[in-house]
Design an enzyme around this catalytic site. Structure first.
Site, PDB file in Angstrom:
ATOM      1  CE  LYS A 186      -1.293   1.030   0.132  1.00  0.00           C
ATOM      2  NZ  LYS A 186      -0.684   2.361  -0.034  1.00  0.00           N
ATOM      3  NE  ARG A 229       9.616   3.581  -2.875  1.00  0.00           N
ATOM      4  CZ  ARG A 229       9.365   4.840  -2.521  1.00  0.00           C
ATOM      5  NH1 ARG A 229      10.285   5.561  -1.936  1.00  0.00           N
ATOM      6  NH2 ARG A 229       8.186   5.368  -2.762  1.00  0.00           N
TER       7      ARG A 229
HETATM    8  N1  BES Z   1       0.768   1.250  -4.354  1.00  0.00           N
HETATM    9  C1  BES Z   1       1.087   2.393  -3.598  1.00  0.00           C
HETATM   10  C2  BES Z   1       0.977   3.685  -4.365  1.00  0.00           C
HETATM   11  C3  BES Z   1      -0.394   4.145  -4.768  1.00  0.00           C
HETATM   12  C4  BES Z   1      -1.074   5.019  -3.972  1.00  0.00           C
HETATM   13  C5  BES Z   1      -0.961   3.737  -5.954  1.00  0.00           C
HETATM   14  C6  BES Z   1      -2.324   5.467  -4.354  1.00  0.00           C
HETATM   15  C7  BES Z   1      -2.204   4.186  -6.342  1.00  0.00           C
HETATM   16  C8  BES Z   1      -2.881   5.052  -5.546  1.00  0.00           C
HETATM   17  C9  BES Z   1       2.523   2.290  -3.086  1.00  0.00           C
HETATM   18  O1  BES Z   1       2.982   1.021  -2.805  1.00  0.00           O
HETATM   19  C10 BES Z   1       2.604   3.074  -1.820  1.00  0.00           C
HETATM   20  O2  BES Z   1       1.978   2.689  -0.888  1.00  0.00           O
HETATM   21  N2  BES Z   1       3.368   4.157  -1.845  1.00  0.00           N
HETATM   22  C11 BES Z   1       3.542   4.978  -0.702  1.00  0.00           C
HETATM   23  C12 BES Z   1       5.002   5.322  -0.597  1.00  0.00           C
HETATM   24  C13 BES Z   1       5.380   6.022   0.667  1.00  0.00           C
HETATM   25  C14 BES Z   1       5.190   5.090   1.855  1.00  0.00           C
HETATM   26  C15 BES Z   1       6.805   6.473   0.568  1.00  0.00           C
HETATM   27  C16 BES Z   1       2.696   6.238  -0.873  1.00  0.00           C
HETATM   28  O3  BES Z   1       2.586   6.732  -1.996  1.00  0.00           O
HETATM   29  O4  BES Z   1       2.128   6.676   0.100  1.00  0.00           O
HETATM   30 MN    MN Z   2       2.547   0.419  -0.845  1.00  0.00          MN
END
Ligand code: BES
Ligand code: MN
Ligand code: ZN
Length: 507
Positions: A280, A354
């Site tokens: 990230k 997931r």
């Molecule tokens: N924990 C994050 C989701 C999240 C994002 C929670 C912002 C709270 C605030 C999750 O693990 C994630 O990174 N999801 C990705 C999925 C994508 C790579 C398909 C996302 O939402 O970008």
């Molecule tokens: Mn994530």
């Protein structure tokens, strides 16, 4: 770390407003209707309320606050008026929030003893009012600043709730409200913990200790037992971290269950999400310490279930792991095999929630769950779709989604259903494995849900995406910044309402 929440002593009385004794006396005021049920209010305040109304300083707009003084013969000199909005729009959620607003405001004013007048005419009934008021003041007695070396906090000690009507025994209603509030605060406390203070091992220990205290059956699976169960998805996510994973299993068995069903609650327990190799951006990455909010909600809901004596068997599974980019970390393109045997092509290591949920849902089925609900900070896409106030609901059959939605309404956790049409599953197609772990940007919250659905084994299943609702970015009068405890009360209400859903069959 020092105390971050405290459950106040709550009593119920029918005393006249002027006879209530506390540091602060709270009176909700409906919009443009300031004296309807408190004719002496303005006189007691020396005309201050009418004057404030006339100069538009305080008109009873929702969650507006106005402090003034009352004279003799009223026993409490400090008055706090809280705007209650239009009388005809009053709901249990508003009453809960009015209580939280009042109590937060009293704490800021260093007033530990509160008296609160319940304004009638809302059609709620005194018993339910007592519940939500007790809940609301308890939610206000939470303070996130747990690592300040010099804490500067006033806690609410006692609250006297003045409800109308004849005297009655409200003890059970007070207890229910306090339990709901306290368990929400327990979840918030865990969600607030930084990643270095709440590793998967520490999270499991903390959850297990709380659960044992509440009389729940506890099983903590370590990395060896997780490996023995072939949980390739959970193990895959953990590979990039030095911290070993855990799987926390809690079980509640009522003495006389009303039906042969088992509510299986599964919560995402990523104690820190860097994204892994698909790392990230640095900005706001600190927020990813709350990526275990779903797990915390599930644990805290089980505590509430035990304390309230829910009428059906409940079990909870929380897969706990960090998501880190170390040398052994999984890479985009890798293929993992789940405990159930399904294979997954990893396209983005940041779609880790997931993965750990997939193995956990399978395990919940192995332990006999018949109705599944999973709770997860799963997707940024859900925040785009529904914003920061509404949890996304996904699931099947619609009767089960409706049951979870109804529970969330009672709980005051706002939620809304999004579709899980199978058309979207095309986005998860893989050339080399059963499916991929990401479906691209379009409908990202839905494809995330569809991935999890693959592991529900056809049971009634609901997925709650709390990515937007687990953390409040800005303070509101009724909601401080930080962890919200979302879903705790929804899950507890769902278990308590088993009588209304345990007989319907999956379609
Ligand atoms: N924990 C994050 C989701 C999240 C994002 C929670 C912002 C709270 C605030 C999750 O693990 C994630 O990174 N999801 C990705 C999925 C994508 C790579 C398909 C996302 O939402 O970008
Ligand atoms: Mn994530
Ligand atoms: Zn995550």
């Amino acid at each position: 770390m020092h105390t971050v929440h405290k459950t106040p002593r709550v009593t119920v009385s029918q005393r006249a407003t002027g006879d209530l004794e506390a540091d602060v006396l709270v009176i909700p005021v409906f919009e443009d209707d300031p004296f309807a049920d408190e004719p002496e209010l303005d006189a007691a305040a020396g005309g201050d309320v009418a004057a404030a109304h006339a100069r538009k300083e305080f008109r009873g707009k929702l969650y507006e606050v106005f402090q003034t003084h009352a004279g003799l013969p009223w026993k409490t000199p400090r008055l706090l008026l809280v705007g209650a909005g239009k009388r005809q729009d009053c709901t249990s959620e508003r009453i809960r929030r009015i209580a939280t607003t009042a109590a937060l405001s009293a704490r800021q004013r260093r007033a530990p003893r509160l008296a609160l007048v319940h304004r009638d005419g809302t059609g709620l009934g005194p018993a339910r009012a007592v519940e939500v008021l007790a809940e609301g003041v308890t939610l206000a007695n939470f303070e996130g600043a747990s690592f300040k070396t010099e804490p500067d906090t006033t806690w609410l000690d006692s609250v006297e709730l003045r409800v109308g009507g004849a005297a009655a025994d409200y003890a059970a209603h007070v207890a229910r409200g306090l339990t709901m509030g306290e368990c929400s605060n327990i979840a918030r406390t865990m969600a607030n913990e930084p990643g270095n203070r709440l590793t998967p091992q520490l999270f499991a220990e903390r959850g297990a200790a709380l659960a044992r205290e509440a009389g729940l059956k506890v099983d903590v699976l370590d990395e060896k037992r997780i490996a023995a169960l072939n949980m390739g998805l959970l193990l895959g996510v953990t590979r990039g971290s030095q911290e070993p994973p855990r799987l926390l299993v809690l079980e509640y068995q009522p003495a006389k269950p009303i039906a042969a069903v088992t509510l299986g609650l599964i919560g995402k327990g990523i104690t820190f999400d860097t994204g892994g190799i698909s790392i990230k951006p640095a900005e706001n990455m600190d927020k990813m310490k709350d990526d275990m909010s779903g797990g915390a909600a599930v644990i805290a809901a089980m505590l509430a279930v035990a304390r309230l004596g829910a009428p059906v068997r409940c079990l909870s599974i929380v897969p706990m792991s960090e998501n880190m980019p170390d040398g052994l970390a999984i890479k985009p393109g890798d293929v993992l095999t789940s405990a159930e045997g399904k294979t997954v092509e990893i396209l983005n290591t940041d779609a880790e929630g997931r993965l750990v949920l997939g193995d956990a849902l399978w395990y919940a089925r192995q332990l006999g769950a018949t109705h599944l609900v999973d709770v997860a900070t799963l997707t940024g896409a859900c925040v785009v779709a529904l914003g920061k106030t509404t949890t996304g609901l996904f699931g099947t059959p619609s009767t089960w989604v409706d049951a979870v939605h109804a529970a969330s309404e009672v709980a005051g956790d706002r939620s809304w259903a999004l579709p899980v049409f199978e058309d979207y599953f095309e986005q998860l197609k893989s050339e080399i494995a059963d499916f991929t772990n990401t479906g691209g940007r379009a409908g990202g919250a839905i494809t995330g849900a569809l991935f999890i659905k693959e592991f529900a084994g056809g049971l009634p299943w609901v997925h709650m995406d709390i990515a937007g609702t687990a953390w409040a970015e800005e303070a509101k009068p009724y909601q401080p910044k930080g962890a919200t405890g979302v879903a705790v009360r929804t899950l507890a209400e769902l278990a308590m309402a088993a009588g209304s859903w345990s007989t319907s069959r999956a379609t």
